[in-house]
Design a protein around this motif. Structure first.
Motif, mmCIF file in Angstrom:
data_model
loop_
_atom_site.group_PDB
_atom_site.id
_atom_site.type_symbol
_atom_site.label_atom_id
_atom_site.label_comp_id
_atom_site.label_asym_id
_atom_site.label_seq_id
_atom_site.Cartn_x
_atom_site.Cartn_y
_atom_site.Cartn_z
ATOM 1 N N PRO A 106 0.797 -1.229 0.000
ATOM 2 C CA PRO A 106 0.000 0.000 0.000
ATOM 3 C C PRO A 106 0.830 1.280 0.000
ATOM 4 O O PRO A 106 0.424 2.270 -0.615
ATOM 5 C CB PRO A 106 -0.855 -0.107 1.262
ATOM 6 N N VAL A 107 1.976 1.273 0.642
ATOM 7 C CA VAL A 107 2.823 2.465 0.649
ATOM 8 C C VAL A 107 3.356 2.723 -0.758
ATOM 9 O O VAL A 107 3.334 3.858 -1.261
ATOM 10 C CB VAL A 107 3.979 2.319 1.675
ATOM 11 N N HIS A 109 2.026 1.587 -3.578
ATOM 12 C CA HIS A 109 0.891 1.904 -4.447
ATOM 13 C C HIS A 109 0.530 3.387 -4.296
ATOM 14 O O HIS A 109 0.350 4.098 -5.288
ATOM 15 C CB HIS A 109 -0.296 0.999 -4.120
ATOM 16 N N ARG A 110 0.434 3.843 -3.080
ATOM 17 C CA ARG A 110 0.098 5.253 -2.843
ATOM 18 C C ARG A 110 1.158 6.169 -3.453
ATOM 19 O O ARG A 110 0.837 7.195 -4.062
ATOM 20 C CB ARG A 110 -0.028 5.524 -1.349
ATOM 21 N N ARG A 111 2.427 5.805 -3.292
ATOM 22 C CA ARG A 111 3.505 6.618 -3.870
ATOM 23 C C ARG A 111 3.331 6.743 -5.381
ATOM 24 O O ARG A 111 3.460 7.819 -5.952
ATOM 25 C CB ARG A 111 4.875 6.009 -3.544
ATOM 26 N N VAL A 113 0.534 6.377 -7.174
ATOM 27 C CA VAL A 113 -0.666 7.145 -7.505
ATOM 28 C C VAL A 113 -0.410 8.641 -7.338
ATOM 29 O O VAL A 113 -0.828 9.444 -8.163
ATOM 30 C CB VAL A 113 -1.869 6.689 -6.638
ATOM 31 N N THR A 114 0.298 9.021 -6.284
ATOM 32 C CA THR A 114 0.490 10.443 -5.993
ATOM 33 C C THR A 114 1.655 11.071 -6.755
ATOM 34 O O THR A 114 1.757 12.295 -6.800
ATOM 35 C CB THR A 114 0.690 10.670 -4.479
ATOM 36 N N ASP A 127 -6.898 10.797 -7.389
ATOM 37 C CA ASP A 127 -5.998 10.890 -6.247
ATOM 38 C C ASP A 127 -6.109 9.594 -5.436
ATOM 39 O O ASP A 127 -6.903 8.706 -5.750
ATOM 40 C CB ASP A 127 -6.283 12.132 -5.402
ATOM 41 N N TRP A 128 -5.312 9.485 -4.388
ATOM 42 C CA TRP A 128 -5.248 8.254 -3.603
ATOM 43 C C TRP A 128 -6.607 7.898 -3.003
ATOM 44 O O TRP A 128 -7.022 6.740 -3.034
ATOM 45 C CB TRP A 128 -4.173 8.379 -2.541
ATOM 46 N N GLN A 129 -7.325 8.878 -2.470
ATOM 47 C CA GLN A 129 -8.634 8.603 -1.876
ATOM 48 C C GLN A 129 -9.628 8.097 -2.921
ATOM 49 O O GLN A 129 -10.428 7.205 -2.649
ATOM 50 C CB GLN A 129 -9.179 9.843 -1.150
ATOM 51 N N LEU A 132 -8.829 4.473 -3.546
ATOM 52 C CA LEU A 132 -9.307 3.636 -2.439
ATOM 53 C C LEU A 132 -10.828 3.438 -2.474
ATOM 54 O O LEU A 132 -11.325 2.374 -2.100
ATOM 55 C CB LEU A 132 -8.909 4.242 -1.097
#
Length: 165
Positions: A106-107, A109-111, A113-114, A127-129, A132
């Motif tokens: 998840p870390v 993946h978020r990196r 995406v952002t 965005d990340w939200q 999700l």
């Protein structure tokens, strides 16, 4: 043959889909590109729902009937879209390979995406939200899973192996 890549935004679908397209001279078909072309054409706005998928199925089937390999890439979030891609391949009389691209970290993946950049002019990336909250159903049949968070030698993602329902 029809190779269908699916997975949440930021998992690496586009990067992976480009590999077989280059190696076998396949026709890449990216739903994000079709969506943005539809938006540019007039009053349509994101999210478009199934429109870009339905538009994408037609050239995919035409290319397959011409004997070309098609590499389709999209989020492909629901069984109905996955079934429709499979129907395109079956209708054209070609084998279908379904590939789900995941990023199990998840870390990481978020990196992705952002920090990723837009490569389709005018496309607004989620965005990340939004990623999700995305409606994304579990796959209900056997398919190949590629986890891009687990890198093998040379940075090549390792296959997680076929997945079953």
């Amino acid at each position: 043959m029809l190779i269908v890549f699916g997975g949440l935004p930021g998992t690496g679908k586009t990067t992976l889909a480009r590999l077989p397209a280059a190696r076998v001279g396949g026709v890449p078909l990216r739903i994000g590109t079709i969506e943005q072309a539809i938006v540019r054409s007039g009053p349509a706005r994101q999210p478009l729902g199934p429109v870009a998928y339905v538009v994408g199925y037609a050239p995919a089937e035409e290319h397959l009937r011409q004997g070309l390999t098609v590499i389709a890439e999209s989020v492909n979030p629901l069984a109905v879209t996955r079934d429709a891609w499979r129907d395109v391949g079956v209708g054209a009389g070609v084998p279908v390979i379904e590939v789900e691209v995941i990023c199990s970290g998840p870390v990481e993946h978020r990196r992705r995406v952002t920090s990723r950049s837009v490569d389709i002019p005018g496309l607004v990336l989620p965005d990340w939200q939004q990623v999700l909250r995305r409606d994304y159903a579990s796959w209900d049949r056997e398919h190949v899973v590629v986890d891009t968070a687990r890198q093998g030698p040379g940075g090549v993602p390792r296959l997680a192996g076929p997945a079953s329902p």
